[in-house]
Design a protein around this motif. Structure first.
Motif, PDB file in Angstrom:
ATOM      1  N   LEU A 109      -6.920 -14.272  22.158  1.00 48.58           N
ATOM      2  CA  LEU A 109      -6.497 -14.671  20.817  1.00 48.58           C
ATOM      3  C   LEU A 109      -5.434 -13.700  20.324  1.00 48.58           C
ATOM      4  CD1 LEU A 109      -9.990 -15.314  19.170  1.00 48.58           C
ATOM      5  CD2 LEU A 109      -8.609 -16.911  20.476  1.00 48.58           C
ATOM      6  N   ASN A 110      -4.327 -14.239  19.823  1.00 46.91           N
ATOM      7  CA  ASN A 110      -3.253 -13.396  19.297  1.00 46.91           C
ATOM      8  C   ASN A 110      -3.749 -12.670  18.041  1.00 46.91           C
ATOM      9  OD1 ASN A 110      -0.953 -12.276  18.209  1.00 46.91           O
ATOM     10  ND2 ASN A 110       0.340 -14.028  18.680  1.00 46.91           N
ATOM     11  N   ARG A 112      -2.308 -11.233  15.779  1.00 48.33           N
ATOM     12  CA  ARG A 112      -1.463 -11.329  14.601  1.00 48.33           C
ATOM     13  C   ARG A 112      -1.504 -12.700  13.934  1.00 48.33           C
ATOM     14  NH1 ARG A 112       0.006  -7.403  17.475  1.00 48.33           N
ATOM     15  NH2 ARG A 112       0.875  -5.543  16.521  1.00 48.33           N
ATOM     16  N   MET A 113      -2.343 -13.584  14.457  1.00 49.24           N
ATOM     17  CA  MET A 113      -2.405 -14.913  13.854  1.00 49.24           C
ATOM     18  C   MET A 113      -3.784 -15.151  13.259  1.00 49.24           C
ATOM     19  SD  MET A 113      -0.443 -16.920  16.875  1.00 49.24           S
ATOM     20  CE  MET A 113       0.125 -18.465  16.258  1.00 49.24           C
ATOM     21  N   GLU A 117      -4.112 -20.607  12.344  1.00 53.31           N
ATOM     22  CA  GLU A 117      -2.860 -20.658  13.108  1.00 53.31           C
ATOM     23  C   GLU A 117      -3.145 -20.772  14.606  1.00 53.31           C
ATOM     24  OE1 GLU A 117       0.607 -18.067  11.204  1.00 53.31           O
ATOM     25  OE2 GLU A 117      -1.274 -16.987  11.304  1.00 53.31           O
ATOM     26  N   GLU A 121      -2.152 -24.093  16.561  1.00 53.82           N
ATOM     27  CA  GLU A 121      -0.912 -24.010  17.343  1.00 53.82           C
ATOM     28  C   GLU A 121      -0.719 -25.190  18.306  1.00 53.82           C
ATOM     29  OE1 GLU A 121      -0.134 -20.568  19.945  1.00 53.82           O
ATOM     30  OE2 GLU A 121       1.945 -20.894  19.349  1.00 53.82           O
ATOM     31  N   PRO A 122      -1.741 -25.540  19.115  1.00 57.75           N
ATOM     32  CA  PRO A 122      -1.524 -26.684  20.013  1.00 57.75           C
ATOM     33  C   PRO A 122      -1.162 -27.947  19.242  1.00 57.75           C
ATOM     34  CG  PRO A 122      -3.630 -25.615  20.480  1.00 57.75           C
ATOM     35  CD  PRO A 122      -3.074 -24.959  19.268  1.00 57.75           C
ATOM     36  N   LEU A 124       0.396 -28.068  16.256  1.00 54.53           N
ATOM     37  CA  LEU A 124       1.744 -27.895  15.709  1.00 54.53           C
ATOM     38  C   LEU A 124       2.813 -28.146  16.769  1.00 54.53           C
ATOM     39  CD1 LEU A 124       3.471 -26.876  13.270  1.00 54.53           C
ATOM     40  CD2 LEU A 124       3.338 -24.623  14.317  1.00 54.53           C
ATOM     41  N   VAL A 125       2.645 -27.539  17.931  1.00 55.97           N
ATOM     42  CA  VAL A 125       3.705 -27.668  18.933  1.00 55.97           C
ATOM     43  C   VAL A 125       3.710 -29.042  19.586  1.00 55.97           C
ATOM     44  CG1 VAL A 125       3.776 -25.191  19.400  1.00 55.97           C
ATOM     45  CG2 VAL A 125       2.363 -26.657  20.834  1.00 55.97           C
ATOM     46  N   ASN A 126       2.632 -29.806  19.357  1.00 54.78           N
ATOM     47  CA  ASN A 126       2.634 -31.159  19.898  1.00 54.78           C
ATOM     48  C   ASN A 126       2.869 -32.196  18.806  1.00 54.78           C
ATOM     49  OD1 ASN A 126       1.984 -31.260  22.930  1.00 54.78           O
ATOM     50  ND2 ASN A 126       0.675 -29.648  22.114  1.00 54.78           N
ATOM     51  N   ARG A 171      -9.716 -24.065  20.195  1.00 51.82           N
ATOM     52  CA  ARG A 171      -8.296 -24.215  20.503  1.00 51.82           C
ATOM     53  C   ARG A 171      -8.113 -25.118  21.731  1.00 51.82           C
ATOM     54  NH1 ARG A 171      -5.370 -18.875  22.050  1.00 51.82           N
ATOM     55  NH2 ARG A 171      -7.005 -18.927  23.613  1.00 51.82           N
ATOM     56  N   LEU A 175      -6.437 -30.671  21.416  1.00 51.46           N
ATOM     57  CA  LEU A 175      -5.615 -31.802  21.830  1.00 51.46           C
ATOM     58  C   LEU A 175      -6.406 -32.869  22.589  1.00 51.46           C
ATOM     59  CD1 LEU A 175      -2.574 -29.675  22.982  1.00 51.46           C
ATOM     60  CD2 LEU A 175      -2.687 -31.063  20.932  1.00 51.46           C
TER      61      LEU A 175
END
Lengths: 336, 333, 368
Positions: A109-110, A112-113, A117, A121-122, A124-126, A171, A175
């Motif tokens: 896990l990042n 900073r997010m 977020e 993320e998956p 958002l980017v899709n 996460r 999708l």
């Protein structure tokens, strides 16, 4: 319905030497591996470190490019696509259908997010760009992995290992994938938390009809999650069978030794175990014939020269051993 | 039972940091006997490793032993309290390695990559004997043979990175036993190893224990390894010892709710395929946020009001079997 | 109760807040941050803080020792004054010597009037932080004395900080751009590009710095204006500086490429751009800031060294190095030891940057 069909997968890493990087040989990390996974099924890939189980899983996700072989993946609209032959661009639309759960809940896990977020993320980017819509989906996903949606704006450092693993699972599910590759998902967790994650994975599979490729070294955990188990040794599958057959009536001497080596949490069962001699063979220079013969107590002269093929000895139960039929090996009885 | 070689009494080791005090070990007592194995089991943050480090007086700063005694019966027959010795004094140095051998989880980081394993082993022998150079080398080869290293006369000149994980752990054990200690502390000795290698190492520890009548303290998170190896068991949770007893009692008649839940929640090769596991709710609290009263109470299925306030005292359940739980205290109270 | 609120405060704290909280604990670094800030404030308002035209030479007033400020008058009231200077002739050498004349105190005021300059290079003004009331030319203030040409050391020092500190800053910016760009390409793409860049870095770093600088600096034509020399020197200094930053950036990229959360983003279908700018860059930004604050003092030292050796900035430009050049010979030091005062800000700012950099680096290291 077969979700994934892996055929003759090979991954050979070149060994380079000298200043100019001349190839002096190959490490056959994965050497002719074939298996398939059905929808809603868990296939576990087990073996000791260096056996090629992690390389196999990374090839399927195309984090590394296989040397040869086919990885046939059934997409959501029923097509069968060979993932092994696609380039990066062609892969992207397929990515969403195969996701991964990582071993280390800290590095996956990042930091900073926020949780929203990370899980978003998956989405958002899709293409799910609407914030409200995305937040709704993230909240649903959190509920799915049994975390309070109040945690949305927290950062990963506020969570325990078990909670982080739930976030990683959320996460992966964002999708709606059909296949999840789980690489040692519970081995970094404390025992009391391990059970929660194992149960969660079982529940999610039942609810969502997921197929799992479960990569693990701990046979006890494997028994709790798998429908079928494949045992790997030095880049090859040596035995693949339904869980019960594999544990009760193993067909390969290596499986027998592995099962025998697992410590049983009962002091009254300090059985005489089979302790293998020596170490796992070096995949850059494996022994001739059957790779396992130098450590095998049943080995004959034939095993030193002849390479066994994977053969079916019972329905759904295949073994790579020349003496599979004549040996009667010791398993671990269920429930005893 | 004969007198213990090492006996720990009411040990408290705290880490004092800006954020607060971490009571890493908070009142532990146990005995080590020759020829017997004491298993210390618990999850992360339970204080099992700090207990071992306290005995060897190698607790990193800002940790320190706050109170308690660690009585060691020395080879010359005298008894000494290790907590009173200076950490880096001559006595403590000769006890570490000399009278108490130590095996760590990570053989790679405990062995130097710049010296051959033979040099490191001979150094360990030299510290505790005054034999000739040749005799020391012979003894080192003998030790390597004893821990099952094939072709020890050649392997003695190899470097640790040339060996597999299993062989490295064997070298570590040889080093730990170089000075013929009577106590061996093994901190997660097989956690980094594969199962078949783990079986080899556990076998080796057992064999050496029989040959040398060693008192072994085995620290692990793996209940399977405990069941396999231990004679007596201490179960720890957040620095507290919650239950202590003979191995059979711990596995077949556990009394503390934590021990019971832990045993139920561990996966087993004997289980029905795809069977759900019993779980313990919640997770291990952060060491700075240790719950008051009984540290296990927020996760305990059998908690009462008193558990949130009072730290339970130890109750004797049977022969050598004690537990710290209010469930058994009520009868007495 | 307070424990749980503290806990939830930490839970929603951004990584930046966490770094700040950890940094705050480093008292020395915190103090250093203020020191560095103070230095740059001085650099920005240099003309205001200086009170005498720094190029104003007057041969007759060479080597005047520092003038002490008298804070209180005879009655004990707060009334800062300096004694006026009275020129006297040495009866034997006939040399003019200035001695303070206690009978003639001159009042000091804040925001007095002095020479004309442009604040921030735009606003024309003649207001200075300190001034002497009704000053006649011969009553000028010399808080740190004068040099050989009778120029006020204090004012020169203040203006020199502007040059030296800004050279450091601009040098670091150039290094940063080069370092991030080349280090990033090196770490991201790998392969032969990486090999080429790494070899270039190794070659640059293996050349002894001083001879390299000497060679390059001597190639700067004498005819160039001080501004041109200034930029040339900045470029020369950053030529070496970028290599270190490039290594830091490349190392972070390589380490991050192996992180599971990067793999996860790739598997989610995130684009290469998103992975770099959303995941990777924020993860090492704090490391870059720490590396920069450690690179800055090296830049300042480089400039000072070059100028001290007479290879960098040349008079009439003023920088710490140029000023220190005046204190080069033993005779001067014996006659006018106050000229050495220039070394003090150099030492202070270098130490402050180092403590600050250390503090930032410790604070930036992520949990675990």
């Amino acid at each position: 319905m077969t979700v994934l069909d892996v055929r003759h997968l090979r991954k050979h890493f070149p060994l380079r030497q000298g200043l100019l990087g001349r190839t002096s040989g190959y490490v056959k990390a994965v050497d002719d591996v074939s298996f398939s996974i059905e929808a809603g099924e868990t296939l576990s890939l087990v073996g000791e470190s260096g056996c090629g189980k992690t390389t196999t899983s990374r090839c399927i996700l195309r984090a590394i490019k296989p040397s040869s072989g086919e990885i046939l993946f059934r997409t959501a609209n029923g097509e069968k696509i060979d993932v092994a032959s696609l380039d990066k661009k062609q892969l992207r639309p397929l990515r969403r259908q195969m996701q991964m759960i990582f071993q280390d809940p800290f590095s996956s896990l990042n930091p900073r997010m926020t949780i929203s977020e990370i899980i978003g993320e998956p989405l958002l980017v899709n293409g799910m760009t609407g914030t409200a819509e995305r937040n709704k989906r993230v909240a649903d996903l959190l509920e799915l992995v049994q975390l309070p949606s109040a945690y949305l704006n927290r950062f990963p450092h506020a969570f325990s290992g078990g909670q982080r693993q739930r976030i990683g699972i959320a996460r992966a599910l964002a999708l709606n994938p059909s296949l999840i590759v789980a690489d040692e998902p519970v081995s970094a967790l404390d025992v009391s938390v391990q059970a929660q994650i194992v149960n969660l994975m079982l529940d999610l599979q039942d609810r969502l009809g997921l197929a799992y490729l479960f990569v693990a070294h701990d046979l006890s955990v494997v028994k709790h999650v798998s429908h079928r188990v494949a045992v790997m040794y030095v880049g090859r599958i040596v035995e693949i069978a339904p869980t019960t057959s594999l544990f009760n009536t193993p067909g390969h001497p290596y499986t027998e030794a592995l099962l025998s080596a697992v410590p049983v949490p009962d002091p009254r069962r300090r059985a005489q175990r089979i302790v293998l001699e020596g170490d796992v063979a070096d995949p850059s220079d494996p022994p001739s014939g059957c790779h396992f013969h130098p450590r095998c107590q049943y080995a004959t002269d034939q095993c030193r020269t002849e390479t066994p093929e994977l053969r079916e000895i019972a329905p759904g139960h295949s073994v790579r051993c020349l003496r599979a039929e004549e040996l009667s090996l010791l398993g671990v009885p269920t429930g005893a | 039972m004969a007198d213990p070689i090492l006996s720990v009494r009411d040990l408290h080791t705290y880490f004092v940091a800006d954020e607060g005090v971490v009571r890493a070990v908070d009142g532990t007592s146990f005995d080590l006997h020759s020829g017997r194995t004491l298993g210390i089991v618990g999850e992360s943050g339970c204080g099992k490793s700090v207990t071992a480090k306290s005995i060897l007086r190698i607790v990193e700063r800002p940790g320190r032993i706050v109170s308690g005694q660690i009585m060691l019966r020395r080879q010359n027959g005298s008894t000494v309290d290790l907590t009173t010795l200076p950490t880096d004094g001559r006595d403590m140095r000769s006890i570490r390695g000399g009278e108490i051998g130590l095996v760590f989880q990570e053989p790679m980081s405990s062995l130097s990559a710049f010296h051959t394993i033979g040099n490191q082993l001979m150094e360990a022998i030299r510290l505790h004997t005054n034999l000739s150079k040749r005799a020391i080398r012979e003894q080192a080869i003998e030790l390597l043979a004893m821990v099952g290293i094939p072709r020890p006369a050649q392997r003695i000149d190899s470097y640790s990175f040339e060996l597999s994980g299993g062989l490295r752990q064997r070298v570590m054990i040889a080093m730990a036993l170089a000075a013929e200690p009577r106590v061996l502390i093994a901190d997660e000795p097989t956690t980094a190893l594969d199962v078949t290698t783990q079986a080899q190492i556990l076998d080796l520890i057992r064999r050496l224990q029989q040959e040398r009548d060693l008192a072994v303290m085995l620290i692990t998170h793996d209940m399977g390894v405990i069941a396999e190896m231990a004679d007596d068991v201490v179960v720890m949770y957040l620095g507290k010892e919650v239950e202590k007893g003979p191995v059979d009692d711990i596995f077949h008649a556990p009394r503390h709710p934590y021990t019971k839940s832990l045993l139920r929640s561990i996966p087993s090769v004997l289980a029905e395929p795809r069977s759900r596991l019993a779980t313990i709710t919640g997770s291990i609290p952060h060491p700075f946020a240790r719950p008051g009263g009984c540290p296990f109470h927020p996760r305990c299925p059998d908690r009462h009001a008193v558990c949130e306030i009072t730290v339970p005292a130890e109750v004797v359940i049977g022969e050598n079997h004690v537990t710290a739980c209010h469930l058994y205290n009520k009868v007495a109270a | 109760m307070s424990a749980t609120t503290a806990e939830s405060r930490v839970a929603v704290a951004t990584q930046r807040q966490l770094i700040w909280w950890r940094f705050r604990k480093h008292k020395l670094a915190l103090v250093s941050a203020f020191v560095v800030l103070a230095f740059y404030v001085v650099a920005v308002f240099a003309d205001t803080i200086a009170y005498t035209e720094p190029f104003d030479t007057q041969a007759s007033r060479s080597y005047i020792p520092p003038q002490p400020i008298h804070w209180f008058d005879a009655a004990g009231h707060f009334h800062p004054t300096v004694n006026a200077l009275k020129g006297t002739r040495d009866p034997r050498t006939f040399k003019l010597a200035y001695v303070p004349d206690a009978s003639e105190p001159r009042d000091l005021v804040l925001f007095g009037h002095g020479y004309e300059y442009r604040l921030f290079g735009i606003i024309p003004t003649d207001i200075h932080l300190l001034g002497v009331v009704n000053s006649r030319p011969q009553d000028a203030l010399f808080l740190l004395g004068t040099d050989q040409l009778g120029r006020d050391v204090f004012s020169r020092l203040i203006l020199a900080s502007r040059t030296s500190l800004s050279i450091g800053l601009i040098g670091v910016v150039i290094s940063l751009v080069l370092g991030v760009l080349l280090g990033g390409i090196s770490g991201l793409y790998g392969g032969w590009i990486d090999v080429v860049i790494q070899r270039v870095i190794e070659i640059l770093r293996s050349i002894p710095t001083i001879p390299l600088w000497m060679g390059l600096a001597s190639a700067v034509p004498n005819s160039w204006t001080p501004q041109q020399v200034y930029f040339a020197i900045t470029l020369i200094i950053s030529l070496i500086g970028w290599t270190e930053l490039a290594r830091v950036v490349r190392g972070r990229f390589l380490a991050l490429r192996e992180e599971d959360f990067i793999t996860a983003a790739e598997l989610a279908g995130a684009s290469q751009m998103r992975i770099i700018f959303k995941h990777m860059v924020p993860s090492f930004l704090s490391h870059i800031i720490a590396a920069v604050s450690l690179a800055l003092p090296a830049m300042i030292i480089s400039e000072t060294t070059l100028s001290f050796l007479g290879l960098g900035l040349r008079p009439p430009a003023i920088s710490w190095g140029v000023l220190l050049q005046d204190a080069q010979n033993l005779q001067t030091l014996a006659l006018a030891p106050w000229l050495l005062v220039v070394a003090l800000p150099v030492i202070v700012v270098i130490l402050a940057f180092n403590f600050l950099g250390d503090g930032l680096r410790d604070a930036a290291d992520p949990y675990g």
